[in-house]
Design a protein around this motif. Structure first.
Motif, PDB file in Angstrom:
ATOM      1  N   VAL A 158     -62.598  29.937  81.637  1.00 21.95           N
ATOM      2  CA  VAL A 158     -63.248  31.052  82.252  1.00 21.95           C
ATOM      3  C   VAL A 158     -64.133  31.367  81.113  1.00 21.95           C
ATOM      4  O   VAL A 158     -65.389  31.679  81.539  1.00 21.95           O
ATOM      5  CB  VAL A 158     -62.157  32.255  82.640  1.00 21.95           C
ATOM      6  N   LEU A 159     -63.856  31.258  80.102  1.00 24.97           N
ATOM      7  CA  LEU A 159     -64.733  31.729  78.792  1.00 24.97           C
ATOM      8  C   LEU A 159     -65.146  30.507  78.274  1.00 24.97           C
ATOM      9  O   LEU A 159     -64.483  29.941  77.597  1.00 24.97           O
ATOM     10  CB  LEU A 159     -63.928  32.667  77.849  1.00 24.97           C
ATOM     11  N   THR A 160     -66.519  30.319  78.184  1.00 23.54           N
ATOM     12  CA  THR A 160     -66.888  28.792  77.835  1.00 23.54           C
ATOM     13  C   THR A 160     -68.081  28.942  76.575  1.00 23.54           C
ATOM     14  O   THR A 160     -68.435  28.006  76.084  1.00 23.54           O
ATOM     15  CB  THR A 160     -67.860  28.367  78.791  1.00 23.54           C
ATOM     16  N   GLY A 161     -68.154  30.356  76.170  1.00 24.98           N
ATOM     17  CA  GLY A 161     -69.173  30.279  74.763  1.00 24.98           C
ATOM     18  C   GLY A 161     -68.968  31.714  74.081  1.00 24.98           C
ATOM     19  O   GLY A 161     -68.145  32.461  74.649  1.00 24.98           O
ATOM     20  N   GLY A 162     -69.707  31.874  73.160  1.00 23.19           N
ATOM     21  CA  GLY A 162     -69.589  33.078  72.105  1.00 23.19           C
ATOM     22  C   GLY A 162     -68.632  32.783  71.206  1.00 23.19           C
ATOM     23  O   GLY A 162     -68.063  31.922  70.968  1.00 23.19           O
ATOM     24  N   ILE A 163     -68.738  34.121  70.295  1.00 20.31           N
ATOM     25  CA  ILE A 163     -68.080  34.095  69.110  1.00 20.31           C
ATOM     26  C   ILE A 163     -66.387  33.926  69.502  1.00 20.31           C
ATOM     27  O   ILE A 163     -65.795  33.115  68.596  1.00 20.31           O
ATOM     28  CB  ILE A 163     -68.084  35.414  68.509  1.00 20.31           C
ATOM     29  N   MET A 164     -65.880  34.745  70.280  1.00 23.17           N
ATOM     30  CA  MET A 164     -64.512  34.676  70.585  1.00 23.17           C
ATOM     31  C   MET A 164     -64.144  33.430  71.082  1.00 23.17           C
ATOM     32  O   MET A 164     -63.243  32.801  70.509  1.00 23.17           O
ATOM     33  CB  MET A 164     -64.091  35.604  71.672  1.00 23.17           C
ATOM     34  N   PHE A 192     -72.202  36.787  81.439  1.00 27.15           N
ATOM     35  CA  PHE A 192     -73.403  37.242  82.272  1.00 27.15           C
ATOM     36  C   PHE A 192     -74.603  37.256  81.800  1.00 27.15           C
ATOM     37  O   PHE A 192     -75.655  37.457  82.383  1.00 27.15           O
ATOM     38  CB  PHE A 192     -73.205  38.917  82.643  1.00 27.15           C
ATOM     39  N   GLY A 193     -74.926  36.989  80.392  1.00 29.11           N
ATOM     40  CA  GLY A 193     -76.009  36.929  79.751  1.00 29.11           C
ATOM     41  C   GLY A 193     -76.495  38.512  79.522  1.00 29.11           C
ATOM     42  O   GLY A 193     -77.723  38.378  78.987  1.00 29.11           O
ATOM     43  N   THR A 194     -75.731  39.323  79.417  1.00 25.18           N
ATOM     44  CA  THR A 194     -76.127  40.639  79.208  1.00 25.18           C
ATOM     45  C   THR A 194     -75.255  41.485  78.207  1.00 25.18           C
ATOM     46  O   THR A 194     -74.319  40.956  77.722  1.00 25.18           O
ATOM     47  CB  THR A 194     -76.088  41.336  80.394  1.00 25.18           C
ATOM     48  N   SER A 195     -75.804  42.572  77.762  1.00 27.57           N
ATOM     49  CA  SER A 195     -75.096  43.357  76.854  1.00 27.57           C
ATOM     50  C   SER A 195     -75.220  44.862  77.512  1.00 27.57           C
ATOM     51  O   SER A 195     -76.322  45.348  77.642  1.00 27.57           O
ATOM     52  CB  SER A 195     -75.571  43.562  75.555  1.00 27.57           C
ATOM     53  N   LEU A 196     -74.088  45.215  77.920  1.00 28.35           N
ATOM     54  CA  LEU A 196     -74.311  46.685  78.491  1.00 28.35           C
ATOM     55  C   LEU A 196     -75.258  46.582  79.926  1.00 28.35           C
ATOM     56  O   LEU A 196     -75.953  47.582  79.878  1.00 28.35           O
ATOM     57  CB  LEU A 196     -74.563  47.789  77.606  1.00 28.35           C
ATOM     58  N   GLY A 197     -75.412  45.442  80.553  1.00 36.94           N
ATOM     59  CA  GLY A 197     -76.046  45.519  81.544  1.00 36.94           C
ATOM     60  C   GLY A 197     -77.622  45.035  81.314  1.00 36.94           C
ATOM     61  O   GLY A 197     -78.418  44.870  82.415  1.00 36.94           O
ATOM     62  N   VAL A 198     -77.992  44.817  80.090  1.00 33.39           N
ATOM     63  CA  VAL A 198     -79.242  44.599  79.779  1.00 33.39           C
ATOM     64  C   VAL A 198     -79.336  43.018  79.495  1.00 33.39           C
ATOM     65  O   VAL A 198     -78.638  42.303  78.705  1.00 33.39           O
ATOM     66  CB  VAL A 198     -79.747  45.191  78.456  1.00 33.39           C
ATOM     67  N   ILE A 201     -57.863  36.497  75.771  1.00 39.84           N
ATOM     68  CA  ILE A 201     -59.023  35.780  75.395  1.00 39.84           C
ATOM     69  C   ILE A 201     -58.740  34.357  75.202  1.00 39.84           C
ATOM     70  O   ILE A 201     -59.293  33.455  75.865  1.00 39.84           O
ATOM     71  CB  ILE A 201     -59.663  36.346  74.166  1.00 39.84           C
ATOM     72  N   ARG A 202     -57.535  33.932  74.578  1.00 34.08           N
ATOM     73  CA  ARG A 202     -57.097  32.401  74.576  1.00 34.08           C
ATOM     74  C   ARG A 202     -57.041  31.862  76.023  1.00 34.08           C
ATOM     75  O   ARG A 202     -57.318  30.762  76.282  1.00 34.08           O
ATOM     76  CB  ARG A 202     -55.996  32.442  73.679  1.00 34.08           C
ATOM     77  N   GLN A 203     -56.249  32.630  76.728  1.00 36.05           N
ATOM     78  CA  GLN A 203     -56.085  32.130  77.881  1.00 36.05           C
ATOM     79  C   GLN A 203     -57.413  31.921  78.933  1.00 36.05           C
ATOM     80  O   GLN A 203     -57.339  30.948  79.443  1.00 36.05           O
ATOM     81  CB  GLN A 203     -54.857  32.953  78.773  1.00 36.05           C
ATOM     82  N   ALA A 204     -58.202  33.049  78.569  1.00 33.39           N
ATOM     83  CA  ALA A 204     -59.409  32.719  79.448  1.00 33.39           C
ATOM     84  C   ALA A 204     -60.309  31.508  78.754  1.00 33.39           C
ATOM     85  O   ALA A 204     -61.095  30.706  79.605  1.00 33.39           O
ATOM     86  CB  ALA A 204     -60.358  33.934  78.952  1.00 33.39           C
ATOM     87  N   VAL A 205     -60.267  31.187  77.345  1.00 34.20           N
ATOM     88  CA  VAL A 205     -60.950  29.999  76.998  1.00 34.20           C
ATOM     89  C   VAL A 205     -60.266  28.797  77.446  1.00 34.20           C
ATOM     90  O   VAL A 205     -60.685  27.949  77.989  1.00 34.20           O
ATOM     91  CB  VAL A 205     -60.784  30.150  75.425  1.00 34.20           C
ATOM     92  N   ASP A 206     -58.676  28.767  77.302  1.00 36.54           N
ATOM     93  CA  ASP A 206     -58.120  27.694  77.692  1.00 36.54           C
ATOM     94  C   ASP A 206     -58.201  27.252  79.376  1.00 36.54           C
ATOM     95  O   ASP A 206     -58.335  26.126  79.583  1.00 36.54           O
ATOM     96  CB  ASP A 206     -56.471  27.818  77.558  1.00 36.54           C
ATOM     97  N   THR A 228     -65.969  42.573  73.596  1.00 38.96           N
ATOM     98  CA  THR A 228     -66.296  42.734  74.865  1.00 38.96           C
ATOM     99  C   THR A 228     -67.607  42.524  74.945  1.00 38.96           C
ATOM    100  O   THR A 228     -68.231  41.891  75.944  1.00 38.96           O
ATOM    101  CB  THR A 228     -65.970  44.308  75.354  1.00 38.96           C
ATOM    102  N   HIS A 229     -68.593  42.793  74.022  1.00 37.87           N
ATOM    103  CA  HIS A 229     -70.041  42.628  74.197  1.00 37.87           C
ATOM    104  C   HIS A 229     -70.314  40.964  74.268  1.00 37.87           C
ATOM    105  O   HIS A 229     -71.020  40.448  74.851  1.00 37.87           O
ATOM    106  CB  HIS A 229     -70.880  43.285  73.066  1.00 37.87           C
ATOM    107  N   ASP A 230     -69.591  40.425  73.117  1.00 37.74           N
ATOM    108  CA  ASP A 230     -69.647  39.058  73.207  1.00 37.74           C
ATOM    109  C   ASP A 230     -69.117  38.329  74.315  1.00 37.74           C
ATOM    110  O   ASP A 230     -69.984  37.554  74.929  1.00 37.74           O
ATOM    111  CB  ASP A 230     -68.753  38.568  71.839  1.00 37.74           C
ATOM    112  N   ILE A 231     -68.223  38.723  75.295  1.00 37.90           N
ATOM    113  CA  ILE A 231     -67.717  38.124  76.214  1.00 37.90           C
ATOM    114  C   ILE A 231     -68.610  38.433  77.219  1.00 37.90           C
ATOM    115  O   ILE A 231     -68.990  37.488  78.182  1.00 37.90           O
ATOM    116  CB  ILE A 231     -66.401  38.501  76.599  1.00 37.90           C
TER     117      ILE A 231
END
Length: 193
Positions: free
Chosen positions: A71-77, A29-35, A63-68, A21-24
């Protein structure tokens, strides 16, 4: 961590809802818990980002469907999915969400983790006492493992709970992973500027 996945040094990742969740959130958004991670300060409505990240993945289906779907274009996941690497996310009673990929039954989660251990030859555990102890408990004693955490109690608890082959490193995990990537991933420092 992404550089290590991209370079083929990660075959399977065991983590909880929080890491994903933090990675996503960071990716979306470029944030972690809003920071704001670049500025180190809260952003307007940033407190909503964590739940918005969860909901974005739920809307995509996984997560896989978000990448495919892009929607999700970066990060560990994203890196794990892109390189078709295995991951097992096991939740806890305190999780928000959780993400649709998270095992919410710990017995099912442990079974899923055990199923992914067949070819593991070395285990690196970073910044998660609960998942490190759980992984140590299911690993054969013949598999070397290293536990890295800023909290000395984390690295000693692993050995105290039966993982006698564990070696501990007490340091900041971010600095450790940065140094590890510099040592293992060709051109890592050059690519980072």
């Amino acid at each position: 961590m992404v550089a290590l996945v991209d370079a083929g040094f990660v075959d399977v990742l065991f983590a909880g809802n929080a890491l994903a969740t933090h990675d996503i959130e960071s990716s979306l958004f470029g944030t972690s818990l809003g920071v704001d991670l670049a500025q180190g300060r809260g952003v307007e409505h940033g407190h909503e980002h964590h739940i918005r990240a969860l909901n974005t993945i739920r809307k995509a289906g996984s997560i896989r469907q978000a990448v495919d779907s892009g929607v999700l274009t970066g990060g560990i996941m994203h890196a794990l999915v892109t390189h078709d690497k295995e991951y097992v996310l096991v939740g806890s009673v305190r999780d928000d969400g959780p993400l649709p990929d998270v095992y919410t039954d710990v017995i099912d989660g442990q079974r899923a983790m055990r199923a992914k251990l067949t070819d593991v030859g070395f285990c690196l555990m970073v910044a998660t006492m609960l998942h490190s102890v759980a992984t140590g408990n299911i690993l054969p004693a013949s598999i070397p493992l290293v536990c890295v955490d800023i909290n000395p109690a984390t690295v000693t608890k692993l050995a105290d709970r039966g993982s006698s082959q564990a070696r501990g490193i007490v340091t900041d995990v971010g600095l450790f992973l940065e140094q590890l990537a510099s040592e293992l991933v060709e051109g890592y420092r050059t690519n980072r500027g």
